[in-house]
Design a protein around this motif. Sequence first.
Motif, PDB file in Angstrom:
ATOM      1  N   VAL A  69       6.431  17.838  27.292  1.00 13.57           N
ATOM      2  CA  VAL A  69       6.235  18.835  26.242  1.00 13.57           C
ATOM      3  C   VAL A  69       6.890  18.366  24.952  1.00 13.57           C
ATOM      4  O   VAL A  69       8.048  17.908  24.950  1.00 13.57           O
ATOM      5  N   LYS A  81       8.891  18.951  22.034  1.00 11.50           N
ATOM      6  CA  LYS A  81       9.874  19.966  21.664  1.00 11.50           C
ATOM      7  C   LYS A  81       9.645  20.508  20.257  1.00 11.50           C
ATOM      8  O   LYS A  81       9.820  21.707  19.999  1.00 11.50           O
ATOM      9  N   LEU A 109       7.051  23.188  20.198  1.00 13.49           N
ATOM     10  CA  LEU A 109       7.259  24.282  21.136  1.00 13.49           C
ATOM     11  C   LEU A 109       7.536  25.606  20.424  1.00 13.49           C
ATOM     12  O   LEU A 109       7.045  26.658  20.842  1.00 13.49           O
ATOM     13  N   TYR A 158      15.281  23.395  24.243  1.00 12.61           N
ATOM     14  CA  TYR A 158      14.463  22.938  25.372  1.00 12.61           C
ATOM     15  C   TYR A 158      15.165  21.848  26.157  1.00 12.61           C
ATOM     16  O   TYR A 158      15.653  20.869  25.581  1.00 12.61           O
ATOM     17  N   ARG A 202      13.214  21.848  32.743  1.00 13.81           N
ATOM     18  CA  ARG A 202      12.019  22.603  32.327  1.00 13.81           C
ATOM     19  C   ARG A 202      12.410  23.981  31.798  1.00 13.81           C
ATOM     20  O   ARG A 202      11.718  24.969  32.028  1.00 13.81           O
ATOM     21  N   VAL A 256       0.911  23.891  24.260  1.00  8.22           N
ATOM     22  CA  VAL A 256       1.403  22.810  23.409  1.00  8.22           C
ATOM     23  C   VAL A 256       0.510  21.586  23.608  1.00  8.22           C
ATOM     24  O   VAL A 256       0.414  21.047  24.712  1.00  8.22           O
ATOM     25  N   GLN A 268      -1.746  21.667  26.496  1.00  6.72           N
ATOM     26  CA  GLN A 268      -1.123  21.880  27.801  1.00  6.72           C
ATOM     27  C   GLN A 268      -0.567  23.310  27.879  1.00  6.72           C
ATOM     28  O   GLN A 268       0.291  23.690  27.085  1.00  6.72           O
ATOM     29  N   LEU A 290       1.672  26.157  29.359  1.00  6.98           N
ATOM     30  CA  LEU A 290       2.947  26.272  30.076  1.00  6.98           C
ATOM     31  C   LEU A 290       2.978  27.577  30.862  1.00  6.98           C
ATOM     32  O   LEU A 290       2.967  28.661  30.274  1.00  6.98           O
TER      33      LEU A 290
END
Length: 308
Positions: free
Chosen positions: A159, A161, A164, A188, A193, A238, A241, A243
């Motif tokens: 991910v 950051k 995010l 993060y 995670r 993100v 993707q 989450l």
Amino acid sequence: MKMWIFAVLAALAVGASAQSCQSTCETMKWATCDGPPCSCYLLVDNGVKQPINCTTLVPKCFLMKAEMYRARKGMNTRSIAGKPDETAIVDNDGIYDPECESDGKFKAKQCNGTDVCWCVNSAGVRRTDKGDQTLKCEKLVETHWIRLQLTHKQGPATVDKDKLKTAISTELNKRYQMNPSLVKEIQYDPDARMIVVDVNKVKGDRSYDLSKMAYYMEKDVKILPLFTDQSRRFTPSVDGQTLEMENIVVYYVDEEAPTITMKHLTGGIIAVIVVVVLAVVAGLLAVFFVQKRQRKYKKTQQREMEQM
């Protein structure tokens, strides 16, 4: 002729109004809508209908009352890290049957239908020791800062950051109607995670109730969404993707520090504290005696040297 047209239009209007009330309340899956005039409500006690606004999130106090009512009736109710401030509190008492103001705010004093009472903050979380019916709660203290400690499921890619915060802020606004500017900081930890989201508003600001967002999110993460559409959750995206969150802890920071003391801690917690204190004392005593013995040895050794 005009009267006939008017009658037809009136009938159509009534029919349209009745038909619109057949639709569900988007922000509350347990709501019932009827009319005319069209209105939606929650059952919070036997025969007690609490009117709600389905265009926004329902106040947490009303939601808790509805949950308790459904639980009593045997109806279905449930299908980095750490405190952001030393005064932050976590809701460890669980759900209770709260007393609500007419606008959905919690009353400052809660007793859960018993003789045991306590004071709560604007999120309905206990912030004082428990007492009897004579307990005084001068005012409802506002929660102005909420920390959301989230853990997401393992994903196929790392991910980003930096992206995010935007993803989280966008999803909070889209899902819970929250102003993205209230998201002040996001931390993060990719190895754990873990996502830590700090949501703050200025002290004295009463334009947005942070507890509504936090309560709806808790239910989403625990796969118990309060929205009518059960297919969606809190799922920020993100770089394409999505989450999926698997755990959440909510910390509440009030405009005034809580006054919870050790007086009402459970026996288990007190026992742990006592054991820790005893261990520390024993360690200090051991150090003291060792140092004392060393001093005595040095003095003895010095006298022997003088005699020689």
